[in-house]
Write an enzyme that holds these catalytic residues in place. Structure first.
Site, short mmCIF file in Angstrom:
data_model
loop_
_atom_site.label_atom_id
_atom_site.label_comp_id
_atom_site.label_asym_id
_atom_site.label_seq_id
_atom_site.Cartn_x
_atom_site.Cartn_y
_atom_site.Cartn_z
N SER A 448 0.64 -1.93 0.21
CA SER A 448 -0.09 0.07 0.18
C SER A 448 1.19 1.50 0.23
O SER A 448 1.85 1.94 0.70
CB SER A 448 -0.98 -0.34 1.52
OG SER A 448 0.18 -0.02 2.64
N ARG A 530 -9.87 2.80 17.88
CA ARG A 530 -9.77 2.04 16.20
C ARG A 530 -11.05 0.85 15.96
O ARG A 530 -10.06 -0.31 17.03
CB ARG A 530 -7.45 1.55 16.16
CG ARG A 530 -8.35 0.65 15.28
CD ARG A 530 -7.92 1.31 13.61
NE ARG A 530 -7.39 0.70 12.12
CZ ARG A 530 -6.66 0.46 12.15
NH1 ARG A 530 -5.68 1.70 12.53
NH2 ARG A 530 -5.57 0.26 10.86
N CYS A 658 4.54 -9.79 9.70
CA CYS A 658 4.42 -8.52 10.92
C CYS A 658 3.87 -8.22 11.96
O CYS A 658 2.60 -9.86 12.03
CB CYS A 658 4.36 -7.51 9.53
SG CYS A 658 2.04 -7.08 9.26
N HIS A 709 5.64 2.87 11.49
CA HIS A 709 4.76 3.08 12.44
C HIS A 709 5.34 4.25 13.31
O HIS A 709 4.42 5.34 13.58
CB HIS A 709 4.97 1.81 13.52
CG HIS A 709 4.38 0.26 12.86
ND1 HIS A 709 4.92 0.12 12.53
CD2 HIS A 709 2.67 0.19 12.91
CE1 HIS A 709 4.47 -1.59 12.01
NE2 HIS A 709 2.95 -1.21 12.41
N1 GLN Z 1 0.41 -5.25 1.36
C1 GLN Z 1 -0.85 -4.79 2.85
C2 GLN Z 1 0.12 -3.30 2.74
O1 GLN Z 1 0.66 -3.41 2.13
C3 GLN Z 1 -0.56 -5.85 3.71
C4 GLN Z 1 -0.80 -4.72 5.53
C5 GLN Z 1 0.04 -5.35 6.65
O2 GLN Z 1 0.79 -6.38 6.79
N2 GLN Z 1 -1.51 -5.35 7.28
O3 GLN Z 1 -0.94 -2.67 3.15
ZN ZN Z 2 2.69 -5.50 7.80
#
Ligand code: GLN
Ligand code: ZN
Length: 767
Positions: A448, A530, A658, A709
């Site tokens: 993204s 959230r 992640c 983040h």
């Molecule tokens: N492909 C997703 C993004 O880049 C992966 C998101 C994630 O790891 N939560 O937003």
């Molecule tokens: Zn991620």
């Protein structure tokens, strides 16, 4: 371990008579508000648009409404103190004087609380962790050598008083001492927090007395840690702690609440203490044996508190009947707090009648509890209509054709019998190198790009009917083009289309698959302010048509660099949905995997040479008991491989992980057999690479070289250092260069600068 050595408290043995039992309750309630009022109020407070008094008034109104609806529905014991401005574990840290030193300088207590929760410009927040197998993030208290526990019971006392003023039979709920310490983390060289149980218990004892004085007849201590293997000696510690607390003179009745699984040895251990009740989750821990509770109240969690299916009342009542002899008294409850389900079915007006009749959200579950309690107390005749409706719903669900699609099942069997392996990894690498011709240390991103104001406005306009589908698609395509140009300017090697068209990485796919439906207002708190709106997986899954091919191929027409197709993996789709409960999760995972597999095959046919299948939630569904983990990992890995093994060897499969500690799933990560694995590593200083090496992982890996983040732009030098560090563990021909995670929550300026530095770092290290 004698953790109790340091505390001497009056020992007072109660007589064995059962404290006045109640008959119907839930273990906790949602607090974000039926229309996310608390989310909005808290965010306005953070932005300085309302003051503390206004926020508190909104919160008090929500608590009032919750209490009155629970009491009116027929609960004769109502949980209080389950309200929270952010998180109940953080509330407990405040209760016990365990906030970290770095927030103590914040003068206002509410601002101090929010500083601990989300940080400020100069203060780092507490970490968050999904401790259990839900999507709820708990804050992680920090216990260091200078943590001096002191009791601050103002919040719980105030909420108790509020409820009593309202005439509600209120039961304060507090995170128990074992769970609080087990979920905390040691800092500054301190020993394991659980070693400080002996210091904490006198505070809990004091709290019990204060609550009794304030009029509480029951108090609930939440001890979900007892259904996990997090503590080596959980049962023993539970017996010690609750023997001590139940010996406190002048205390209210104590209910120890457990949920999310089976108690194992902790149940007989609790039974040996003088506590008054135990709450047991009979949904997640269906065959939990019960014994030794003849002088106690068993709060039987037979209504599923974390999934959205209507309870089969007849089956639940039979279960309750069978439990009656095993305890002094039996009360009916949800299996856990209804925090994990949406407020009410009422706004879901778009569902067809059959579907709607199969569901129960928070409010409906409370009514089910009350109905079952009435029936259990002998009032079956007065609730006959509810039982009949439940029977009709069960029959309708069992025979609905959408639940059993013979074609999907046959295709799945056929594909599975053909095997889910790809060619040998070395052969694949050769084929892919020949096709892709990438430089060493290739650079890429996780998928993204920033969800800009324009993107969100366009989506809102589409929903509101102000623009049509074609107009919306044009705007998203313009965004894709911008993002492709940006990546070319930055000199990235493997490009992405940026995912502008996706509201959410799970919902986007759920909306395009038969077998799922989306709710209108089914919001559930994920953390703090959230909220998420999980789709509901109710039937057999089929892909109606290609889901992402148009976006990927459009992006590919704009550039000569390879564009990576971007899909969400089956485990993550399940983890972030409400799943059907009428078949094993593994079967549902395979059906979703088949749909993803079809998509990869279509992407391949359309000329896409690299496909990423994200599995950030792989760790999240890991069972709570060690004994169950291997079986889960086996089917989770198989589902991923099913979804990625339909393409030829020259297609490069990526995955991304992640949000978690990878230790327990490290072997499974290798078994996924992705050609390239991008993995969160910046915050843990690349430790994951040693772990991967430790198990002989030999495919390519992209350890995140910076933490997305944070808004901070990392320098090229820092990333050069990280990359050199990574090269100690991984040879250059297997190392990729990428951020930690997707960039959608960041600002375009931050992303541009950060990626520019990242590419520069890769160039430096290549040289
Ligand atoms: N492909 C997703 C993004 O880049 C992966 C998101 C994630 O790891 N939560 O937003
Ligand atoms: Zn991620």
């Amino acid at each position: 371990m004698d953790v109790l050595g340091r505390c001497a408290l009056p020992s007072h043995l109660k007589d064995t008579q059962l404290s006045t039992p109640f008959t119907a309750t839930i273990l906790g309630a949602p607090r974000i508000g039926p229309n996310r009022e608390l989310k909005r109020a808290v965010e306005r407070y953070w932005a300085g648009r309302i003051d503390r008094a206004a926020l508190e008034e909104i919160a008090a109104g929500l608590r009032r409404d919750t209490l009155s609806s629970l009491a009116q529905a027929g609960l004769d014991s109502v949980p209080v103190n389950t309200f929270s401005y952010y998180d109940q574990v953080l509330d407990t840290a405040v209760l016990l004087g365990a906030l970290p030193a770095r927030v103590r300088g914040v003068a206002d207590d509410l601002d101090r609380y929010f500083a601990a929760a989300r940080g400020t410009a100069d203060i780092a927040p507490l970490e968050m962790t999904k401790w259990f197998d839900t999507n709820y993030h708990y804050l992680v208290p920090e216990i260091g050598p200078d943590t001096a526990f002191t009791l601050h019971p103002e919040k719980v006392l105030a909420e108790l008083k509020e409820a009593r003023t309202q005439g509600v039979s209120a039961r304060p709920v507090i995170v128990g001492p074992l769970t609080f310490l087990a979920l905390s983390k040691a800092v500054d060289g301190a020993g394991a927090p659980i070693e400080r149980l002996g210091e904490l218990l006198p505070l809990y004892a004091d709290l019990l007395v204060r609550l009794a004085e304030a009029g509480a007849s029951w108090v609930q201590f939440d001890e979900p840690v007892l259904v996990t293997d997090i503590l080596d000696n959980g049962a023993e510690l539970a017996e010690q702690a609750y023997s001590m607390l139940s010996g406190v003179a002048g205390r209210p009745a104590i209910l120890v609440a457990t949920y999310f699984g089976q108690l194992g040895a902790a149940l007989p251990a609790l039974a040996r203490t003088q506590i008054d009740g135990v709450a047991v989750d009979f949904v997640a821990g269906a065959d939990q044996p019960v014994s030794g509770l003849t002088d106690k109240l068993l709060v039987a969690g037979v209504v599923d508190g974390r999934n959205i299916w209507r309870t089969d009342l007849q089956a639940a009542l039979s279960r309750l009947d069978a439990l009656v002899g095993s305890a002094g008294a039996v009360a009916v409850s949800t299996s856990c707090s209804t925090l994990h389900v949406p407020y009410s079915l009422e706004p879901e007006t778009d569902l067809d009648d059959a579907l709607r009749s199969w569901l129960a959200f928070g409010a409906e579950k409370v009514r089910e509890v009350a109905t079952l309690a009435t029936a259990l107390q002998g009032g079956r005749d007065s609730v006959r209509a509810e039982f009949e409706a439940s029977d009709r719903a069960a029959a309708s669900r069992a025979q609905d054709p959408r639940l059993h699609n013979g074609d999907v099942r046959a295709r799945l069997d056929a594909v599975l019998s053909g095997g889910i392996s790809r060619g040998p990894a070395v052969e694949r690498r050769k084929a892919q190198e020949a096709r892709l011709n990438l430089p060493s240390l290739p650079t890429t991103t996780i998928g993204s790009f920033p969800q800009t104001v324009d993107i969100r406005k366009a989506r809102a306009a589409l929903v509101a009917g102000e623009i049509d589908e074609a107009d919306y698609t044009d705007r998203m395509k313009a965004e894709v083009e911008t993002v492709i140009r940006l990546q070319e300017d930055l000199g990235l090697d493997v490009l992405v289309h940026g995912e502008p068209e996706r509201n959410d990485m799970v919902q986007y796919f759920a909306e395009q698959l038969d077998g799922f439906f989306a709710t209108k207002n089914g919001w559930v708190q994920s953390y703090g302010s959230r909220c998420v709106r999980p789709p509901v997986l109710f039937g057999d899954v089929t892909r109606r048509q290609p889901m992402t091919v148009e976006w990927a191929t459009y992006a590919q027409t704009l550039t000569d660099k390879p564009v990576k197709g971007m899909l969400t993996g089956p485990v993550t789709i399940l983890a972030w949905s409400f799943v059907r409960d009428d078949q094993p999760l593994a079967d549902s995972a395979n059906q979703v995997a088949l749909a993803i597999r079809d998509e990869t095959v279509d992407l391949q046919s359309a000329g896409i040479a690299i496909i990423q299948v994200d599995e950030p939630a792989l760790r999240e569904l890991l069972p709570l008991r060690d004994a169950d983990k291997a079986e889960y990992l086996a089917w989770a890995v198989a589902a991923f491989r099913l979804s990625t093994s339909g393409v030829s060897d020259d297609i490069q499969i990526h995955t991304h992980l992640c949000y978690s500690e990878f230790g327990e799933v490290i072997g499974a990560i290798a078994d996924l057999d992705a050609d390239v694995t991008s993995i969160e590593a910046a915050r843990s200083h690349m430790e994951v690479l040693d772990d991967l090496n430790g198990i002989g992982f030999s495919n390519s890996v992209g350890p995140g070289v910076y933490d997305i983040h944070s808004p901070r732009v990392p320098t090229a030098d820092e990333m050069v250092t990280s990359l050199r560090h990574a090269l100690d563990a991984v040879p250059a021909e297997r190392l990729w260069v990428n951020p930690d995670c997707g960039l959608k929550t960041r600002k375009t300026d931050e992303v541009t600068e950060s990626l520019r530095n990242m590419v520069a770092a890769a160039v430096t290290v290549r040289g």
